[in-house]
Design an enzyme around this catalytic site. Structure first.
Site, short mmCIF file in Angstrom:
data_model
loop_
_atom_site.label_atom_id
_atom_site.label_comp_id
_atom_site.label_asym_id
_atom_site.label_seq_id
_atom_site.Cartn_x
_atom_site.Cartn_y
_atom_site.Cartn_z
N GLU A 159 3.49 14.75 24.22
CA GLU A 159 5.13 14.78 23.68
C GLU A 159 5.11 15.25 22.04
O GLU A 159 3.38 14.55 21.58
CB GLU A 159 5.72 13.53 23.48
CG GLU A 159 7.05 13.50 22.66
CD GLU A 159 8.21 12.03 23.12
OE1 GLU A 159 7.49 11.58 24.13
OE2 GLU A 159 9.05 12.41 22.00
N ASP A 185 12.71 5.37 28.96
CA ASP A 185 12.68 4.15 28.26
C ASP A 185 13.80 3.87 27.71
O ASP A 185 14.70 4.22 27.11
CB ASP A 185 11.69 3.33 27.96
CG ASP A 185 10.35 4.11 26.62
OD1 ASP A 185 10.66 5.06 27.03
OD2 ASP A 185 9.50 3.70 26.43
N GLU A 200 2.55 4.63 27.45
CA GLU A 200 2.47 5.06 26.30
C GLU A 200 1.11 4.54 25.31
O GLU A 200 0.61 4.10 25.62
CB GLU A 200 3.46 5.39 25.72
CG GLU A 200 4.65 5.72 25.39
CD GLU A 200 5.72 5.27 24.19
OE1 GLU A 200 5.08 5.24 22.65
OE2 GLU A 200 6.92 5.84 24.79
#
Ligand code: KIV
Length: 265
Positions: free
Chosen positions: A183, A49, A120
């Site tokens: 991340e 995204d 996520e």
């Protein structure tokens, strides 16, 4: 088909961890780059995204829609013959209940040739991951910095809570995720989480202790127009190459040097 040209499947991807083979993953959003990445040998391609930022020019990943993700994923899916192709579920396609999440993820698999989705979240998305997996939809988790929560976090910040990270990664794994992106996490924490998981961790800004690495393609190629994270490594300067090529073409058109006097075939 030789082992190196074999199609990367979800089980093969997960098995790379036990073989100790480091995994490469990059984003792609269009046909030529997806084909080039595939031919260059990347293990997995993510229709991220991040499309919202690096292709559409927005300042976050929030605006991109499911229809737009599917449009790009269908193009990437057709370009790739070998790599595993994973598609991000955009905000808020998996926050509206498990049934809706399954319907949205099913659209991605039905309307593209891609093999898996990524979403996520860890502990708070475990039920959704389990529902997707129960429907036969492979899921890659994404823990640590969650760019879709940028407003809640107050920016793109390093995630330093090791206990929370481990709980999130474990929750994704226990819910059936086949891999997890980690991340923007201190390298020692990411390495600790990697050692405690059976599924591969794919790091971005998380050091070399992860099982694999992922980068946004435009950061790697020097094509990003806006914010470039400090952890990204630029392997080429296509921005300069493209600008110089177009300027040379404009000069040649202005002077008549293009198309010149050669007969057109
Ligand atoms: O959207 C994306 O490109 C991503 C990667 C940064 C992991 O989620």
């Amino acid at each position: 088909m030789s082992a190196t040209t074999q199609r990367m499947t979800v089980p093969r991807f997960t098995a790379l961890k036990s073989k100790g083979r480091r995994i490469s993953m990059l984003t792609a959003y269009d046909f030529p780059f997806a084909a080039l990445l595939d031919q260059a040998g990347v293990d997995a391609i993510l229709v991220g995204d991040s499309l919202s930022m690096v292709v559409q020019g927005h300042d976050s990943t929030l605006p991109v829609t499911l229809d737009q993700m599917i449009y790009h994923a269908e193009i990437v899916g057709r370009a790739v013959a070998r790599a595993l192709v994973v598609v991000d579920m955009p905000f808020p396609t998996f926050h509206l209940g498990r049934t809706t999440a399954v319907a949205h993820a099913a659209r991605i698999l039905k309307e593209t040739r891609c093999q898996a989705v990524k979403l996520e979240g860890g502990v708070e998305q475990a039920d959704t991951i389990a529902a997707l997996v129960a429907a036969g939809i492979p899921v890659m988790g994404h823990v640590g910095l969650r760019p879709q929560a940028v407003h809640q976090l107050g920016g793109y910040r390093m995630h330093r809570d090791g206990e929370q990270l481990l709980a999130d990664a474990r929750a994704a794994q226990d819910a059936g995720a086949f891999a997890v992106v980690v991340e923007c996490v201190p390298p020692e924490i990411a390495a600790r989480v990697t050692a405690q998981l059976a599924i591969p961790t794919i790091g971005i800004g998380a050091g070399s202790g992860c099982d694999g690495q992922v980068l946004v393609l435009h950061d790697l190629l020097g094509l990003t127009m806006g914010y470039v994270p400090r952890f990204a490594r630029q392997y080429a300067d296509l921005r300069t190459t493209v600008t110089e090529a177009v300027a040379a073409y404009c000069r040649d058109v202005a002077t008549g040097n293009f198309p010149g006097t050669e007969p057109t075939p």
